[in-house]
Design an enzyme around this catalytic site. Structure first.
Site, short mmCIF file in Angstrom:
data_model
loop_
_atom_site.label_atom_id
_atom_site.label_comp_id
_atom_site.label_asym_id
_atom_site.label_seq_id
_atom_site.Cartn_x
_atom_site.Cartn_y
_atom_site.Cartn_z
N SER A 119 31.16 7.48 -36.13
CA SER A 119 30.29 8.41 -35.41
C SER A 119 31.11 9.15 -34.39
CB SER A 119 29.20 7.63 -34.68
OG SER A 119 29.81 6.90 -33.63
N LYS A 120 30.63 10.35 -34.07
CA LYS A 120 31.44 11.19 -33.19
C LYS A 120 31.47 10.66 -31.77
CE LYS A 120 27.85 14.70 -32.99
NZ LYS A 120 27.46 15.94 -33.61
N ARG A 121 30.61 9.74 -31.45
CA ARG A 121 30.70 9.13 -30.13
C ARG A 121 32.00 8.37 -29.95
NH1 ARG A 121 25.05 7.38 -27.37
NH2 ARG A 121 24.10 9.37 -27.79
N ASN B 99 34.77 8.43 -32.53
CA ASN B 99 35.89 8.99 -33.27
C ASN B 99 35.60 10.46 -33.51
OD1 ASN B 99 38.19 7.59 -34.35
ND2 ASN B 99 36.75 6.20 -35.34
#
Ligand code: GLU
Length: 504
Positions: free
Chosen positions: A252-254, A256
Site C-alpha cells: 500500500s502506498k502508505r 511503499n
C-alpha cells in the site's frame, strides 16, 4: 496451444506497480506461447476514472517494455478496448440474462438496503442482499421498468452448495454459494459493474487465460456463474499472490511507493524492476535470481510460479538496480542518465527557475541538486519549529498530502491552490505554511520557487517526499499518532471535502 491474455487496469489514480506485476506475467506467458497480450481499460467506474490516469498507464507500461498487441490506443480485432465504449454490448448481454431468468431486476431503494444492513449487523448476520426482488413476476417488473422506476439488475445466485473454482496455481478452491451475494450487474445509471463487463469482455476478446491477483478469487464464483448462464466456456483462471510490504501487509502506498512513475523518476531501471517483479512469483530454470524478460519468456511455465507471499522490498530492489547500473557500459549509463532527468527539456525548466537566482554558473548544480535526489537529508526539529506550534507541521503535511492526491491537473496553479486551501482552513499565514514545506521538499529554508519546483518534481515524487518528512517527524517523536491521524481524517472530511469541496 492458442493463448490470449490480458491486463485490465482501472484508470483511477497513479499507475500501480501491481498492474506492472500482473502485466508482466500475462505478457511472458502469452509470448512464450506465441500468443497475444491485450491491454483493456476497465473504466466502468465513471466517477473515479480519468483520461490522465489512462495515459499514465500507457506511459508506465511502455516505459517498462510491457507493450501490448491490442489495446485502446492501437486497436485490434476485438475492440474497442475501453469498457466505456462497450456499454451497448453489456446491455445486450444482460438483457439475455434477464430473459433467461439468470438475472433479475431489483427495485430496492437505498433506504431499504441501508435498513437491511443495519438489521443484519444488529443480528450479526452475513451482510448482503436478501433476495427481496428475486421472486418478482417478470411481467410486473417489466411494467415497473416501463413506468420509469429506478432499478438495478442482479445475478441470480444459488443459495446452497459450493462453487468449485479450478485455479491453475492453487488447485480447486471451494466457496460456499451462501456467502456469495446476488451481485449487481448493471447499476441504476445503466452502467455495468466490473463483473459483467469483465466476463463479457474476456469472452468476446477470446481471452484463454486470466492471470490476475488473488484479491479476485472471491469474485470468481460470480464470474463462473456468468459464463455458465451465457453458455460459454470459462478461461483458465490463475490467481497470482499479492505483493506485500515487508511487514507482510498488502502493498500500500502508505508504506511503499506504489506508482510506477515514482520508480521511473527515482532512477530505477526498467530491467531491474522487471527482474524484481518477475522474481516475486517466478524462478527460471536453475533458480536464477537475475534474469531479463527474454529469459523469463523462454522458460516460462505456469508450473514454476510460486505462491509464497511475495515481499516487495524497496531496499532489495535498490540492490538489484545497482547491479544493473554497474552492468552498463559507461557510455550507456551516460545515455541512461540523459534520458532520465538530464535531458534538455527538463534541464531547461530548471535553468529558467534558477536564472534569476544565479550569480555564478557554479551555483547551478548545488541550487538544483535537491530536485534530483530521491530522499534528501531532513531536519525534523527544524520542520516542526517552522510550524511555530509543535505538531502543526505534521498535520499540515498530512492535509497537503490529501490535497495533492486528489488534485486534478498537476500544475503550478493547482499546487498553489492546495497550499492556499490548507492555509485558509487551518487559519495559518501562507508564508509560515510555505516555510514548513520549503524545508520538507528541499531540506532548506530557501530554495527554488516552490510550486514550479514541485511541478518539475512530479506528483509521485512530491508525495514521496511528504512521506519521507512524515517518517522523519515520527522517528523524532514529532509525528502524528494513529489517533491523531484518525482525528485529522475526520476533520479533513468535514472541513475540506464537505464544506469547501467544490471551491478548488
Ligand atoms: N479492473 C480489474 C483491476 O483493476 C481487473 C481485475 C481482473 O483482472 O479481472 O485489477
Amino acid at each position: 496451444m492458442r493463448v490470449r491474455t490480458r491486463v485490465a487496469p482501472s484508470p483511477t489514480g497513479a499507475p500501480h506497480i501491481g498492474t506492472a506485476y500482473i502485466a508482466l506475467f500475462n505478457r511472458a506467458f502469452a509470448k512464450h506461447h506465441g500468443g497475444q497480450f491485450i491491454l483493456r481499460i476497465e473504466d466502468t467506474d465513471q466517477v473515479r476514472s480519468t483520461p490522465e490516469s489512462e495515459t499514465a498507464i500507457f506511459e508506465a507500461l511502455r516505459w517498462l517494455g510491457l507493450d501490448w498487441d491490442e489495446g485502446p490506443d492501437i486497436g485490434g480485432s476485438c475492440g474497442p478496448y475501453r469498457q466505456s465504449e462497450r456499454t451497448a454490448l453489456y446491455r445486450e448481454h444482460v438483457d439475455r440474462l434477464v430473459t433467461s431468468g439468470h438475472a433479475y431486476r431489483c427495485f430496492c431503494t437505498s433506504e431499504r438496503l441501508a435498513a437491511l444492513r443495519l438489521t443484519q449487523e444488529a443480528n450479526q448476520e452475513r451482510i448482503g442482499y436478501d433476495g427481496h426482488c428475486a421472486g418478482l413476476d417478470a411481467g410486473d417488473a417489466a411494467q415497473r421498468v416501463a413506468a420509469g422506476e429506478a432499478h438495478v439488475i442482479r445475478l441470480r445466485t444459488p443459495q446452497e452448495g459450493v462453487c468449485q473454482i479450478a485455479d491453475r496455481f492453487r488447485g480447486t478452491i471451494e466457496i460456499a454459494w451462501e456467502t456469495v451475494d446476488d451481485q449487481i450487474l448493471v447499476k441504476a445509471d445503466g452502467f455495468p459493474t466490473y463483473h459483467l463487463a469483465n466476463v463479457v469482455d474476456d469472452h468476446l476478446m477470446e481471452i484463454t487465460h486470466v492471470i490476475r491477483g488473488e484479491e479476485w478469487i472471491s469474485s470468481a464464483p460470480k464470474h463462473l456463474l456468468l459464463y455458465e448462464a451465457f453458455g460459454w466456456e470459462p478461461p483458465v483462471l490463475a490467481h497470482l499472490p499479492l505483493l506485500r510490504n515487508p511487514d507482510k501487509s498488502k502493498l500500500s502506498k502508505r508504506k511503499n511507493p506504489t506508482s510506477i512513475l515514482y520508480y521511473r523518476q527515482a532512477g530505477f531501471l526498467p530491467k531491474a524492476l522487471i527482474n524484481y517483479l518477475g522474481l516475486m512469483a517466478y524462478r527460471p530454470e536453475g533458480d536464477l535470481e537475475m534474469f531479463d524478460f527474454d529469459t523469463m519468456v523462454a522458460s516460462f511455465d505456469l508450473d514454476r510460479v510460486h505462491l509464497g507471499g511475495p515481499i516487495f522490498d524497496i531496499q532489495k530492489l535498490r540492490a538489484f538496480n545497482g547491479h544493473y547500473i554497474r552492468e552498463l557500459e559507461d557510455v550507456d549509463l551516460l545515455a541512461t542518465l540523459k534520458g532520465w532527468l538530464l535531458q534538455d527539456a527538463s534541464l531547461l525548466e530548471l535553468v529558467r527557475m534558477a536564472q534569476p537566482r544565479l550569480e555564478q554558473l557554479a551555483d547551478f548544480v548545488p541550487m538544483t541538486a535537491y530536485l534530483f535526489a530521491d530522499q534528501i537529508p531532513l531536519d525534523p526539529a527544524d520542520i516542526d519549529q517552522a510550524g511555530k506550534d509543535s505538531g502543526k507541521a505534521a498535520a499540515w503535511i498530512q492535509f497537503v498530502q490529501w490535497e495533492f492526491a486528489r488534485l486534478g491537473d498537476w500544475d503550478a496553479d493547482g499546487v498553489r491552490d492546495c497550499f492556499n486551501r490548507v492555509a485558509e482552513r487551518e487559519g495559518v499565514k501562507f508564508k509560515l505554511l510555505l516555510g514548513v514545506f520549503f524545508r520538507v521538499f528541499s531540506g532548506r529554508a530557501v530554495a527554488l520557487p516552490l510550486f514550479e519546483a514541485l511541478v518539475w518534481l512530479g506528483r509521485d515524487m512530491t508525495l514521496r517526499r511528504l512521506h519521507y518528512a512524515q517518517e522523519a517527524l515520527r522517528e523524532a517523536g514529532l509525528g502524528l499518532s494513529g489517533k491523531a491521524l484518525k482525528r485529522l481524517e475526520k476533520w479533513y472530511q468535514e472541513r475540506y471535502l464537505r464544506e469547501g469541496g467544490e471551491d478548488g
